[in-house]
Design a protein around this motif. Structure first.
Motif, mmCIF file in Angstrom:
data_model
loop_
_atom_site.group_PDB
_atom_site.id
_atom_site.type_symbol
_atom_site.label_atom_id
_atom_site.label_comp_id
_atom_site.label_asym_id
_atom_site.label_seq_id
_atom_site.Cartn_x
_atom_site.Cartn_y
_atom_site.Cartn_z
ATOM 1 N N ARG A 189 -0.163 -157.045 -9.932
ATOM 2 C CA ARG A 189 -0.904 -157.303 -8.688
ATOM 3 C C ARG A 189 -2.394 -156.996 -8.868
ATOM 4 N NH1 ARG A 189 2.349 -158.356 -4.384
ATOM 5 N NH2 ARG A 189 4.568 -157.869 -4.691
ATOM 6 N N PHE A 190 -2.697 -155.895 -9.547
ATOM 7 C CA PHE A 190 -4.092 -155.572 -9.828
ATOM 8 C C PHE A 190 -4.738 -156.667 -10.661
ATOM 9 C CE2 PHE A 190 -3.219 -151.193 -8.519
ATOM 10 C CZ PHE A 190 -4.451 -150.791 -8.004
ATOM 11 N N VAL A 191 -4.028 -157.121 -11.683
ATOM 12 C CA VAL A 191 -4.570 -158.156 -12.560
ATOM 13 C C VAL A 191 -4.799 -159.451 -11.788
ATOM 14 C CG1 VAL A 191 -4.092 -159.588 -14.578
ATOM 15 C CG2 VAL A 191 -3.551 -157.140 -14.626
ATOM 16 N N ALA A 192 -3.810 -159.842 -10.970
ATOM 17 C CA ALA A 192 -3.934 -161.082 -10.205
ATOM 18 C C ALA A 192 -5.096 -161.014 -9.216
ATOM 19 C CB ALA A 192 -2.626 -161.373 -9.462
ATOM 20 N N ALA A 193 -5.301 -159.824 -8.621
ATOM 21 C CA ALA A 193 -6.390 -159.669 -7.655
ATOM 22 C C ALA A 193 -7.716 -159.359 -8.331
ATOM 23 C CB ALA A 193 -6.039 -158.559 -6.668
ATOM 24 N N GLU A 194 -7.692 -159.139 -9.632
ATOM 25 C CA GLU A 194 -8.897 -158.817 -10.405
ATOM 26 C C GLU A 194 -9.590 -157.573 -9.845
ATOM 27 O OE1 GLU A 194 -11.105 -162.488 -12.000
ATOM 28 O OE2 GLU A 194 -10.178 -163.243 -10.140
ATOM 29 N N VAL A 195 -8.782 -156.539 -9.631
ATOM 30 C CA VAL A 195 -9.264 -155.261 -9.097
ATOM 31 C C VAL A 195 -9.126 -154.208 -10.183
ATOM 32 C CG1 VAL A 195 -8.868 -153.439 -7.390
ATOM 33 C CG2 VAL A 195 -8.674 -155.850 -6.725
ATOM 34 N N ALA A 196 -10.152 -153.384 -10.351
ATOM 35 C CA ALA A 196 -10.098 -152.293 -11.324
ATOM 36 C C ALA A 196 -9.020 -151.296 -10.936
ATOM 37 C CB ALA A 196 -11.465 -151.607 -11.404
ATOM 38 N N MET A 197 -8.256 -150.836 -11.908
ATOM 39 C CA MET A 197 -7.143 -149.927 -11.644
ATOM 40 C C MET A 197 -7.527 -148.454 -11.760
ATOM 41 S SD MET A 197 -4.186 -151.937 -13.819
ATOM 42 C CE MET A 197 -4.572 -153.598 -14.354
ATOM 43 N N SER A 198 -8.470 -148.134 -12.603
ATOM 44 C CA SER A 198 -8.789 -146.722 -12.875
ATOM 45 C C SER A 198 -9.217 -145.953 -11.632
ATOM 46 C CB SER A 198 -9.867 -146.625 -13.949
ATOM 47 O OG SER A 198 -9.381 -147.108 -15.175
ATOM 48 N N PRO A 199 -10.057 -146.505 -10.728
ATOM 49 C CA PRO A 199 -10.433 -145.734 -9.546
ATOM 50 C C PRO A 199 -9.216 -145.291 -8.723
ATOM 51 C CG PRO A 199 -11.900 -147.596 -9.806
ATOM 52 C CD PRO A 199 -10.808 -147.779 -10.814
ATOM 53 N N TYR A 200 -8.269 -146.198 -8.538
ATOM 54 C CA TYR A 200 -7.063 -145.851 -7.784
ATOM 55 C C TYR A 200 -6.222 -144.845 -8.554
ATOM 56 C CZ TYR A 200 -2.572 -146.396 -5.393
ATOM 57 O OH TYR A 200 -1.392 -146.164 -4.727
ATOM 58 N N ALA A 201 -6.129 -145.027 -9.871
ATOM 59 C CA ALA A 201 -5.319 -144.130 -10.690
ATOM 60 C C ALA A 201 -5.832 -142.693 -10.603
ATOM 61 C CB ALA A 201 -5.316 -144.604 -12.138
ATOM 62 N N TYR A 202 -7.150 -142.512 -10.684
ATOM 63 C CA TYR A 202 -7.710 -141.162 -10.630
ATOM 64 C C TYR A 202 -7.724 -140.613 -9.200
ATOM 65 C CZ TYR A 202 -9.127 -141.415 -15.500
ATOM 66 O OH TYR A 202 -9.117 -141.497 -16.881
ATOM 67 N N ALA A 203 -7.706 -141.502 -8.198
ATOM 68 C CA ALA A 203 -7.605 -141.030 -6.814
ATOM 69 C C ALA A 203 -6.233 -140.416 -6.554
ATOM 70 C CB ALA A 203 -7.860 -142.186 -5.841
ATOM 71 N N LEU A 204 -5.216 -140.963 -7.208
ATOM 72 C CA LEU A 204 -3.863 -140.418 -7.058
ATOM 73 C C LEU A 204 -3.680 -139.145 -7.873
ATOM 74 C CD1 LEU A 204 -1.611 -143.623 -7.238
ATOM 75 C CD2 LEU A 204 -2.409 -142.419 -5.203
ATOM 76 N N LEU A 227 -6.758 -155.266 -19.793
ATOM 77 C CA LEU A 227 -6.266 -156.451 -19.092
ATOM 78 C C LEU A 227 -7.323 -157.032 -18.163
ATOM 79 C CD1 LEU A 227 -2.628 -155.380 -18.145
ATOM 80 C CD2 LEU A 227 -3.360 -156.865 -19.996
ATOM 81 N N GLY A 228 -7.657 -158.275 -18.369
ATOM 82 C CA GLY A 228 -8.388 -159.091 -17.411
ATOM 83 C C GLY A 228 -9.766 -158.617 -17.003
ATOM 84 N N GLU A 229 -10.441 -159.506 -16.284
ATOM 85 C CA GLU A 229 -11.744 -159.193 -15.730
ATOM 86 C C GLU A 229 -11.599 -158.667 -14.311
ATOM 87 O OE1 GLU A 229 -14.326 -162.512 -16.023
ATOM 88 O OE2 GLU A 229 -14.192 -162.648 -18.208
ATOM 89 N N LYS A 230 -12.638 -157.970 -13.850
ATOM 90 C CA LYS A 230 -12.612 -157.378 -12.514
ATOM 91 C C LYS A 230 -13.693 -158.031 -11.659
ATOM 92 C CE LYS A 230 -9.994 -154.403 -14.759
ATOM 93 N NZ LYS A 230 -10.360 -154.745 -16.140
ATOM 94 N N ARG A 231 -13.398 -158.110 -10.363
ATOM 95 C CA ARG A 231 -14.389 -158.621 -9.415
ATOM 96 C C ARG A 231 -14.662 -157.545 -8.370
ATOM 97 N NH1 ARG A 231 -13.162 -162.569 -5.994
ATOM 98 N NH2 ARG A 231 -10.892 -162.584 -6.304
ATOM 99 N N THR A 232 -15.826 -157.623 -7.767
ATOM 100 C CA THR A 232 -16.176 -156.691 -6.702
ATOM 101 C C THR A 232 -15.189 -156.855 -5.559
ATOM 102 O OG1 THR A 232 -18.517 -156.823 -7.268
ATOM 103 C CG2 THR A 232 -17.962 -155.980 -5.083
ATOM 104 N N VAL A 233 -14.678 -155.749 -5.060
ATOM 105 C CA VAL A 233 -13.699 -155.803 -3.968
ATOM 106 C C VAL A 233 -14.380 -156.198 -2.672
ATOM 107 C CG1 VAL A 233 -12.068 -154.454 -2.597
ATOM 108 C CG2 VAL A 233 -12.190 -154.119 -5.075
ATOM 109 N N LEU A 234 -15.453 -155.506 -2.305
ATOM 110 C CA LEU A 234 -16.228 -155.796 -1.099
ATOM 111 C C LEU A 234 -17.712 -155.600 -1.414
ATOM 112 C CD1 LEU A 234 -14.262 -153.980 1.783
ATOM 113 C CD2 LEU A 234 -14.408 -156.447 1.420
ATOM 114 N N SER A 235 -18.545 -156.286 -0.683
ATOM 115 C CA SER A 235 -19.980 -156.046 -0.807
ATOM 116 C C SER A 235 -20.299 -154.658 -0.264
ATOM 117 C CB SER A 235 -20.757 -157.104 -0.023
ATOM 118 O OG SER A 235 -20.521 -156.939 1.372
ATOM 119 N N ASP A 236 -21.450 -154.138 -0.622
ATOM 120 C CA ASP A 236 -21.828 -152.808 -0.147
ATOM 121 C C ASP A 236 -21.863 -152.761 1.377
ATOM 122 O OD1 ASP A 236 -22.034 -151.954 -2.730
ATOM 123 O OD2 ASP A 236 -24.218 -152.193 -2.858
ATOM 124 N N GLY A 237 -22.387 -153.821 1.993
ATOM 125 C CA GLY A 237 -22.454 -153.847 3.450
ATOM 126 C C GLY A 237 -21.078 -153.828 4.088
#
Length: 339
Positions: free
Chosen positions: A286-301, A318-328
Motif C-alpha cells: 500500500r505504501f509503494v502503491a501510494a508512493e508514500v515514504a515508510m520510515s516516518p511512520y515506522a519510527y513514529a510507531l 522500493l519505489g519513488e516517493k511523492r509529497t503527501v500534502l503541500s505545506d499549506g
C-alpha cells in the motif's frame, strides 16, 4: 453368539408336562441353536422351545424354575439344575441385546438429524447468513450504516473536527491515498484511541494522528495501516458477528439495522485500540502503491525501529516517493480541530 456357543452342549434333567392335566414325566433338556430341546430318556425329541420366547412363570427366588414355551400354552417344564437355569437366563439376555429394535434405529436417526440441524443452526447458519448479507448489501447501505455509527459516536464523544481549510486538506489527503474509493476520512477529538474504520469506507483518526507529528507521511501511514486492517476485517462482518442472528436477518429482509444494535456496537468501537501487529507485506504494498515514504511512520510507531524494521528496509529500496500534502494543506489539517 458367545452365550449360545458356550452352552450349546449343556444338558440337564427336568420334569415336563405336555399339556393341561397330563402326567409330568422325567426328561432331558438340552440347548441347541437358539432352541431348547426336550427329549425322553431314550434321547427321542419330544418338544422344541424357542429360547427367546421361553417365559419363567414363577419367582426367580425359588429354587425350581418353572418355564412355559409361550404365554398362551399350559405346557410346562420344571428345572432344578442351577447351572442350566443360569444358562437360560444368560442366553435370553444375550438374545435380547441382539434383537432388532425398530424404534431404537429410528430414534438414533432422528436424534442424529436433530443434532446435525442444531449444529448447523449454531455454527454454520449465522456465518452463512453474514456472508450472504455482506455480499448482497449495496455500497449505499454500507455508507448509510457507517454514517449512522458515526452519528452515534458524536453523541458520546462530540462532533468531528471541522474547519473549511482543514476539511479541504483532509479531502485531498483522502484522494491522495484512496483515489478509487468513495470513502472519507474523519478526524475526531476523542473516543477513537488511534484509528478506526466503519462501513462505507469511513476511516476515523484521532486528532493526535494529525497534530503530534511533523511529517504528513506519518498521518498517511496511519491511514494506510487502517485501510490494510479494513481489507482483512470487513466492518460490516464485524458488526454482524457481534450483533447476533436477528440483526443479520433484519438486514437481509429490511436493509436496516436497529438503533439498539448500532448503539451497542458503537460502544465497542469507541474502546477498541488497533492491535499491535508487525508490518505486513500488504501494508508495504500500500505504501509503494501510494508512493508514500515508510520510515516516518515506522519510527513514529517505534523510535528504535526494531519492531518496524521491514518498513524501514523496504523504504530504502522500493519505489519513488511523492509529497503527501503541500505545506499549506498540512498546516490546515493540523489545525482542523482548532488549536
Amino acid at each position: 453368539m458367545t452365550a449360545l456357543t458356550e452352552y450349546d452342549r449343556l444338558e440337564a434333567s427336568a420334569l415336563w408336562r405336555a399339556a393341561g392335566e397330563s402326567q409330568r414325566r422325567e426328561v432331558v433338556v438340552s440347548i441347541g441353536d437358539a432352541t431348547l430341546t426336550i427329549s425322553n430318556l431314550a434321547d427321542q425329541p419330544l418338544s422344541h422351545w424357542s429360547l427367546p420366547a421361553i417365559e419363567r412363570i414363577n419367582g426367580t427366588n425359588e429354587r425350581t424354575a418353572i418355564y412355559a414355551p409361550a404365554s398362551d400354552t399350559d405346557e410346562r417344564l420344571e428345572v432344578e439344575d442351577e447351572t442350566f437355569i443360569a444358562a437360560i437366563e444368560r442366553i435370553q439376555h444375550a438374545l435380547e441385546r441382539g434383537r432388532a429394535r425398530p424404534g431404537r434405529l429410528r430414534n438414533v436417526i432422528f436424534g442424529g438429524i436433530a443434532v446435525t440441524c442444531a449444529a448447523l443452526a449454531i455454527f454454520w447458519l449465522p456465518d452463512a447468513l453474514i456472508r450472504q448479507a455482506t455480499t448482497i448489501v449495496p455500497n449505499v447501505t454500507r455508507v448509510e450504516i457507517g454514517e449512522q455509527l458515526l452519528d452515534r459516536m458524536q453523541r458520546l464523544s462530540g462532533m468531528p473536527c471541522s474547519s473549511p481549510r482543514g476539511n479541504a486538506a483532509l479531502a485531498r489527503l483522502n484522494t491522495r491515498l484512496r483515489p478509487d474509493t468513495d470513502g472519507r476520512l474523519v478526524v475526531v477529538e476523542s473516543g477513537v484511541p488511534v484509528t478506526q474504520h466503519l462501513p462505507g469506507g469511513i476511516i476515523l483518526l484521532n486528532r493526535a494522528v494529525v497534530e503530534d507529528y511533523d511529517d504528513p507521511a506519518v498521518t498517511a501511514g496511519f491511514v494506510l495501516d487502517e485501510m490494510d486492517r479494513a481489507a482483512t476485517e470487513d466492518p460490516l462482518v464485524r458488526l454482524l458477528q457481534g450483533s447476533g442472528l436477528i440483526a443479520t436477518l433484519r438486514l437481509l429482509t429490511t436493509g436496516k439495522i436497529d438503533a439498539e444494535t448500532l448503539d451497542a456496537h458503537t460502544e465497542i468501537l469507541l474502546t477498541q485500540t488497533p492491535p499491535e501487529t508487525p508490518p505486513s507485506a500488504t501494508l508495504i504494498e500500500r505504501f509503494v502503491a501510494a508512493e508514500v515514504a515508510m520510515s516516518p511512520y515506522a519510527y513514529a510507531l517505534d523510535v528504535t525501529g526494531q519492531t518496524t524494521l521491514p518498513l524501514i528496509e523496504a523504504d530504502a529500496v522500493l519505489g519513488e516517493k511523492r509529497t503527501v500534502l503541500s505545506d499549506g494543506d498540512w498546516l490546515a489539517l493540523q489545525g482542523i480541530c482548532g488549536n
